[in-house]
Scaffold this motif. Structure first.
Motif, PDB file in Angstrom:
ATOM      1  N   SER A 173       0.830  -1.207   0.000  1.00 55.62           N
ATOM      2  CA  SER A 173       0.000   0.000   0.000  1.00 55.62           C
ATOM      3  C   SER A 173       0.864   1.256   0.000  1.00 55.62           C
ATOM      4  O   SER A 173       0.567   2.241  -0.686  1.00 55.62           O
ATOM      5  N   MET A 174       1.958   1.240   0.744  1.00 52.05           N
ATOM      6  CA  MET A 174       2.872   2.380   0.777  1.00 52.05           C
ATOM      7  C   MET A 174       3.507   2.613  -0.590  1.00 52.05           C
ATOM      8  O   MET A 174       3.664   3.759  -1.034  1.00 52.05           O
ATOM      9  N   LEU A 175       3.873   1.531  -1.272  1.00 50.17           N
ATOM     10  CA  LEU A 175       4.451   1.675  -2.611  1.00 50.17           C
ATOM     11  C   LEU A 175       3.439   2.282  -3.577  1.00 50.17           C
ATOM     12  O   LEU A 175       3.780   3.143  -4.405  1.00 50.17           O
ATOM     13  N   ALA A 176       2.187   1.847  -3.473  1.00 50.80           N
ATOM     14  CA  ALA A 176       1.153   2.423  -4.326  1.00 50.80           C
ATOM     15  C   ALA A 176       0.997   3.917  -4.055  1.00 50.80           C
ATOM     16  O   ALA A 176       0.830   4.712  -4.993  1.00 50.80           O
ATOM     17  N   GLU A 177       1.070   4.303  -2.786  1.00 46.94           N
ATOM     18  CA  GLU A 177       0.944   5.719  -2.450  1.00 46.94           C
ATOM     19  C   GLU A 177       2.095   6.538  -3.030  1.00 46.94           C
ATOM     20  O   GLU A 177       1.911   7.696  -3.415  1.00 46.94           O
ATOM     21  N   LEU A 178       3.270   5.938  -3.088  1.00 47.37           N
ATOM     22  CA  LEU A 178       4.397   6.634  -3.702  1.00 47.37           C
ATOM     23  C   LEU A 178       4.109   6.897  -5.177  1.00 47.37           C
ATOM     24  O   LEU A 178       4.389   7.992  -5.703  1.00 47.37           O
ATOM     25  N   LEU A 179       3.544   5.916  -5.860  1.00 43.78           N
ATOM     26  CA  LEU A 179       3.182   6.113  -7.265  1.00 43.78           C
ATOM     27  C   LEU A 179       2.094   7.163  -7.416  1.00 43.78           C
ATOM     28  O   LEU A 179       2.138   7.999  -8.328  1.00 43.78           O
ATOM     29  N   VAL A 180       1.107   7.121  -6.522  1.00 44.09           N
ATOM     30  CA  VAL A 180       0.026   8.120  -6.570  1.00 44.09           C
ATOM     31  C   VAL A 180       0.580   9.518  -6.370  1.00 44.09           C
ATOM     32  O   VAL A 180       0.203  10.468  -7.067  1.00 44.09           O
ATOM     33  N   THR A 181       1.505   9.657  -5.425  1.00 40.93           N
ATOM     34  CA  THR A 181       2.135  10.948  -5.180  1.00 40.93           C
ATOM     35  C   THR A 181       2.942  11.400  -6.387  1.00 40.93           C
ATOM     36  O   THR A 181       2.978  12.590  -6.731  1.00 40.93           O
ATOM     37  N   THR A 182       3.594  10.467  -7.049  1.00 39.79           N
ATOM     38  CA  THR A 182       4.404  10.797  -8.220  1.00 39.79           C
ATOM     39  C   THR A 182       3.531  11.259  -9.378  1.00 39.79           C
ATOM     40  O   THR A 182       3.802  12.283 -10.021  1.00 39.79           O
ATOM     41  N   ILE A 183       2.467  10.523  -9.638  1.00 37.38           N
ATOM     42  CA  ILE A 183       1.560  10.907 -10.714  1.00 37.38           C
ATOM     43  C   ILE A 183       0.863  12.220 -10.388  1.00 37.38           C
ATOM     44  O   ILE A 183       0.654  13.065 -11.271  1.00 37.38           O
ATOM     45  N   ALA A 184       0.483  12.364  -9.120  1.00 35.19           N
ATOM     46  CA  ALA A 184      -0.148  13.596  -8.617  1.00 35.19           C
ATOM     47  C   ALA A 184      -1.379  13.997  -9.422  1.00 35.19           C
ATOM     48  O   ALA A 184      -1.572  15.155  -9.774  1.00 35.19           O
ATOM     49  N   ALA A 185      -2.221  13.013  -9.695  1.00 35.02           N
ATOM     50  CA  ALA A 185      -3.448  13.282 -10.444  1.00 35.02           C
ATOM     51  C   ALA A 185      -4.546  13.741  -9.497  1.00 35.02           C
ATOM     52  O   ALA A 185      -4.654  13.261  -8.369  1.00 35.02           O
ATOM     53  N   GLN A 186      -5.367  14.651  -9.965  1.00 35.54           N
ATOM     54  CA  GLN A 186      -6.577  15.064  -9.250  1.00 35.54           C
ATOM     55  C   GLN A 186      -7.726  14.329  -9.927  1.00 35.54           C
ATOM     56  O   GLN A 186      -8.073  14.607 -11.066  1.00 35.54           O
ATOM     57  N   CYS A 187      -8.292  13.367  -9.227  1.00 31.82           N
ATOM     58  CA  CYS A 187      -9.166  12.379  -9.863  1.00 31.82           C
ATOM     59  C   CYS A 187     -10.648  12.682  -9.636  1.00 31.82           C
ATOM     60  O   CYS A 187     -11.445  11.788  -9.355  1.00 31.82           O
ATOM     61  N   MET A 188     -11.021  13.942  -9.776  1.00 34.52           N
ATOM     62  CA  MET A 188     -12.393  14.340  -9.465  1.00 34.52           C
ATOM     63  C   MET A 188     -13.404  13.823 -10.484  1.00 34.52           C
ATOM     64  O   MET A 188     -14.558  13.563 -10.133  1.00 34.52           O
ATOM     65  N   LEU A 189     -13.004  13.685 -11.744  1.00 32.50           N
ATOM     66  CA  LEU A 189     -13.895  13.254 -12.812  1.00 32.50           C
ATOM     67  C   LEU A 189     -13.294  12.059 -13.537  1.00 32.50           C
ATOM     68  O   LEU A 189     -12.080  11.857 -13.511  1.00 32.50           O
ATOM     69  N   TRP A 190     -14.144  11.302 -14.227  1.00 29.32           N
ATOM     70  CA  TRP A 190     -13.628  10.208 -15.041  1.00 29.32           C
ATOM     71  C   TRP A 190     -12.589  10.730 -16.025  1.00 29.32           C
ATOM     72  O   TRP A 190     -11.511  10.144 -16.181  1.00 29.32           O
TER      73      TRP A 190
ATOM     74  N   VAL B 270     -20.641   8.438 -17.969  1.00 22.11           N
ATOM     75  CA  VAL B 270     -19.532   7.939 -17.150  1.00 22.11           C
ATOM     76  C   VAL B 270     -19.871   8.141 -15.679  1.00 22.11           C
ATOM     77  O   VAL B 270     -20.806   8.863 -15.328  1.00 22.11           O
ATOM     78  N   VAL B 271     -19.087   7.505 -14.813  1.00 21.84           N
ATOM     79  CA  VAL B 271     -19.197   7.707 -13.371  1.00 21.84           C
ATOM     80  C   VAL B 271     -18.158   8.736 -12.951  1.00 21.84           C
ATOM     81  O   VAL B 271     -16.955   8.547 -13.177  1.00 21.84           O
ATOM     82  N   ASN B 272     -18.627   9.816 -12.343  1.00 23.57           N
ATOM     83  CA  ASN B 272     -17.749  10.832 -11.753  1.00 23.57           C
ATOM     84  C   ASN B 272     -17.914  10.747 -10.240  1.00 23.57           C
ATOM     85  O   ASN B 272     -18.920  11.214  -9.690  1.00 23.57           O
ATOM     86  N   TYR B 273     -16.941  10.149  -9.571  1.00 17.86           N
ATOM     87  CA  TYR B 273     -17.121   9.866  -8.148  1.00 17.86           C
ATOM     88  C   TYR B 273     -17.168  11.117  -7.276  1.00 17.86           C
ATOM     89  O   TYR B 273     -17.647  11.052  -6.138  1.00 17.86           O
ATOM     90  N   SER B 274     -16.716  12.244  -7.776  1.00 22.51           N
ATOM     91  CA  SER B 274     -16.834  13.476  -6.986  1.00 22.51           C
ATOM     92  C   SER B 274     -18.288  13.850  -6.757  1.00 22.51           C
ATOM     93  O   SER B 274     -18.594  14.603  -5.823  1.00 22.51           O
TER      94      SER B 274
ATOM     95  N   ARG C 101     -10.254  14.664  -5.462  1.00 21.21           N
ATOM     96  CA  ARG C 101     -10.155  13.265  -5.055  1.00 21.21           C
ATOM     97  C   ARG C 101      -8.781  12.719  -5.394  1.00 21.21           C
ATOM     98  O   ARG C 101      -8.232  12.996  -6.448  1.00 21.21           O
ATOM     99  N   ARG C 102      -8.237  11.934  -4.460  1.00 21.55           N
ATOM    100  CA  ARG C 102      -6.972  11.252  -4.680  1.00 21.55           C
ATOM    101  C   ARG C 102      -7.229   9.873  -5.286  1.00 21.55           C
ATOM    102  O   ARG C 102      -8.326   9.319  -5.171  1.00 21.55           O
ATOM    103  N   PHE C 103      -6.205   9.288  -5.847  1.00 22.10           N
ATOM    104  CA  PHE C 103      -6.296   7.956  -6.461  1.00 22.10           C
ATOM    105  C   PHE C 103      -6.127   6.910  -5.361  1.00 22.10           C
ATOM    106  O   PHE C 103      -5.146   6.176  -5.309  1.00 22.10           O
ATOM    107  N   ARG C 104      -7.102   6.822  -4.458  1.00 23.38           N
ATOM    108  CA  ARG C 104      -6.993   5.927  -3.311  1.00 23.38           C
ATOM    109  C   ARG C 104      -7.130   4.458  -3.701  1.00 23.38           C
ATOM    110  O   ARG C 104      -6.680   3.573  -2.978  1.00 23.38           O
ATOM    111  N   ALA C 105      -7.788   4.192  -4.818  1.00 24.31           N
ATOM    112  CA  ALA C 105      -8.042   2.800  -5.195  1.00 24.31           C
ATOM    113  C   ALA C 105      -6.766   2.036  -5.511  1.00 24.31           C
ATOM    114  O   ALA C 105      -6.730   0.804  -5.400  1.00 24.31           O
ATOM    115  N   LEU C 106      -5.701   2.731  -5.896  1.00 26.41           N
ATOM    116  CA  LEU C 106      -4.488   2.036  -6.308  1.00 26.41           C
ATOM    117  C   LEU C 106      -3.900   1.229  -5.158  1.00 26.41           C
ATOM    118  O   LEU C 106      -3.425   0.100  -5.351  1.00 26.41           O
ATOM    119  N   LYS C 107      -3.939   1.788  -3.943  1.00 29.13           N
ATOM    120  CA  LYS C 107      -3.349   1.043  -2.827  1.00 29.13           C
ATOM    121  C   LYS C 107      -4.180  -0.190  -2.481  1.00 29.13           C
ATOM    122  O   LYS C 107      -3.634  -1.200  -2.030  1.00 29.13           O
TER     123      LYS C 107
END
Length: 465
Positions: free
Chosen positions: A88-105, A333-337, A345-351
């Motif tokens: 999970s920590m490794l996934a968070e490192l990738l999420v931080t690196t990508i730094a995407a704001q995932c508000m919309l599909w 599409v599904v926009n989870y925001s 929204r952060r990319f929490r699903a990756l972890k």
């Protein structure tokens, strides 16, 4: 900092992280600093020019780390662990690196689609029927607030957001007296008010909400001209692990046409274990909203809270707002925001993806089974200590006890144990008396760690007596 320097320091920090976790048992669990000690070591004004990373990291070691309570310590038995498994920590490192704001599909299709699949993986693992969907929230508090707002709007035929609440009368929400304080706060923020949160006493070995008393309160409120809006049930309450009779509560809700939310923030993770699922969760299907925190017992690092929804439409009708600049043209599409209060929204699903694939459900089940077993074992040992009493029996991996003496003595023992540094526990209140809570749930804890806690409690108590 250029990217070559970033890579250099990234490797050093990864190595530091591994060494930290490998040596964490040698650290005191709770920070041993006094209030204001850390702040006093920081400059009063920000720097005008940049500093070298060597200096910054050294200050991190010297100033910050002494003031950290180590939530990943295997002898952290306080609260409910906010775990952080390595994948999970490794996934968070990738999420931080990508730094995407995932508000919309469209702002990150992968984030949206992985989230949908992870929700469904967990739905299957936890025995929820087909048709449940859901969304990843930051914490159970946000999920509960979303559910309470939905209760409010549904009861008002979705007019509260537009008209305000001034002329709407008293909306009533019902729950066990063992609920987490986030339920109270949700009622504050939603404009329902503390006075309209009706708390029902618990009964039986699991301190379940008394459904006869629940029905009586609903009947009395309707007779008084109030508007019942929803019921909040619990599986694994924070204080003592209280669990409501889900089927009995649900039948009252369905007969009264009330929206239901189930708070399983801590213990929901245990529902991946078939025998626990059958014992505590058999009649869960039918709840409108259910929340649990993978960032607790399941091992995902904070923050990551899953809210399942039997039908997403009521929550969308409550929270969805779609200005022109947020619209997605073309396909649906599904926009989870639109399912949550924050837009960002952060990319929490990756972890979750990394975690579930790395361990598989069976290894995660084994950890939970062990924690439940070890909690029962240490409870039995503490029961035999001279003058000690078990206040609440183990529910999942949580129980509470008292040492000889009054309430002040309970707090003295808690403080002495936490100052000792080898373990970390917390106090609580039950039926007007202070007690000592103990829960097993740190991802890397072992039976030896738990049994060491038994020895430390005995040793520290004998030193006080």
């Amino acid at each position: 900092m250029d990217w070559d320097e970033y890579a250099h320091w990234g490797k050093k920090i990864a190595d530091w992280s591994a060494e930290y976790h490998k040596g964490i048992r040698d650290l005191p669990v709770r920070a041993q600093t006094s209030y204001g000690e850390i702040a006093a070591q920081l400059p009063k004004a920000p720097p005008e020019t940049g500093e070298q990373m060597e200096t910054i990291m050294q200050d991190f070691e010297d100033i910050v780390m002494p003031g950290i309570t180590h939530w990943q310590h295997p002898r952290f038995f306080a609260y409910f662990n906010s775990n952080a498994a390595a994948p999970s920590m490794l996934a968070e490192l990738l999420v931080t690196t990508i730094a995407a704001q995932c508000m919309l599909w469209q702002t990150s299709p992968a984030a949206s689609e992985v989230e949908g699949v992870m929700i469904d993986w967990l739905r299957q693992a936890m025995g929820l029927e087909d048709g449940y969907t859901g969304v990843i929230q930051d914490s159970a508090s946000s999920a509960t607030l979303s559910a309470v707002l939905t209760m409010r709007e549904r009861a008002l035929e979705y007019t509260g957001n537009q008209d305000g609440l001034n002329s709407k009368g008293n909306l009533r929400i019902y729950c066990s007296e063992q609920v987490h304080s986030s339920i109270d706060r949700a009622c504050w923020v939603a404009g329902i008010g503390q006075a309209n949160l009706v708390k029902i006493a618990g009964t039986g070995a699991r301190y379940s909400m008394d459904v006869d008393a629940l029905q009586a309160e609903i009947d009395a409120d309707r007779a008084a001209g109030h508007t019942p809006a929803g019921i909040i049930a619990i599986t694994g309450g924070t204080g003592i692990g209280a669990c409501d009779d889900l089927g009995a509560v649900l039948r009252v809700a369905q007969a009264e046409d009330l929206y239901t939310h189930l708070d399983a923030a801590w213990a929901g993770a245990a529902m991946i274990v078939p025998e626990l699922q059958q014992d505590f969760w058999a009649e869960v299907n039918g709840y409108d909203s259910i929340v649990f925190n993978p960032h607790k017992w399941l091992g995902a690092n904070f923050d990551c809270s899953v809210q399942f929804l039997r039908d997403a439409e009521p929550q969308l009708n409550t929270l969805k707002i779609e200005p022109e600049y947020l619209k997605t043209t073309g396909e649906t599409v599904v926009n989870y925001s639109e399912w949550t209060i924050p837009l960002g929204r952060r990319f929490r699903a990756l972890k979750l993806w990394f975690l579930l694939r790395s361990y598989g459900l069976e290894e995660l089940r084994t950890r939970i089974r062990n924690h439940v077993l070890w909690a029962e074992e240490i409870c039995e040992d503490i029961r035999k200590f001279d003058g000690f009493e078990i206040v609440t029996e183990p529910i999942f991996s949580l129980f509470s006890f008292r040492c000889p003496g009054d309430d002040d003595m309970q707090q003295r023992l808690v403080d002495a144990l936490n100052d000792d540094g080898r373990i970390y526990i917390t106090q609580g209140m039950f039926e007007g008396q202070r007690m000592i809570r103990f829960q097993v749930g740190q991802f890397s804890t072992t039976q030896d760690d738990v049994m060491m806690a038994r020895d430390v409690i005995k040793e520290v108590w004998e030193g006080m007596s």
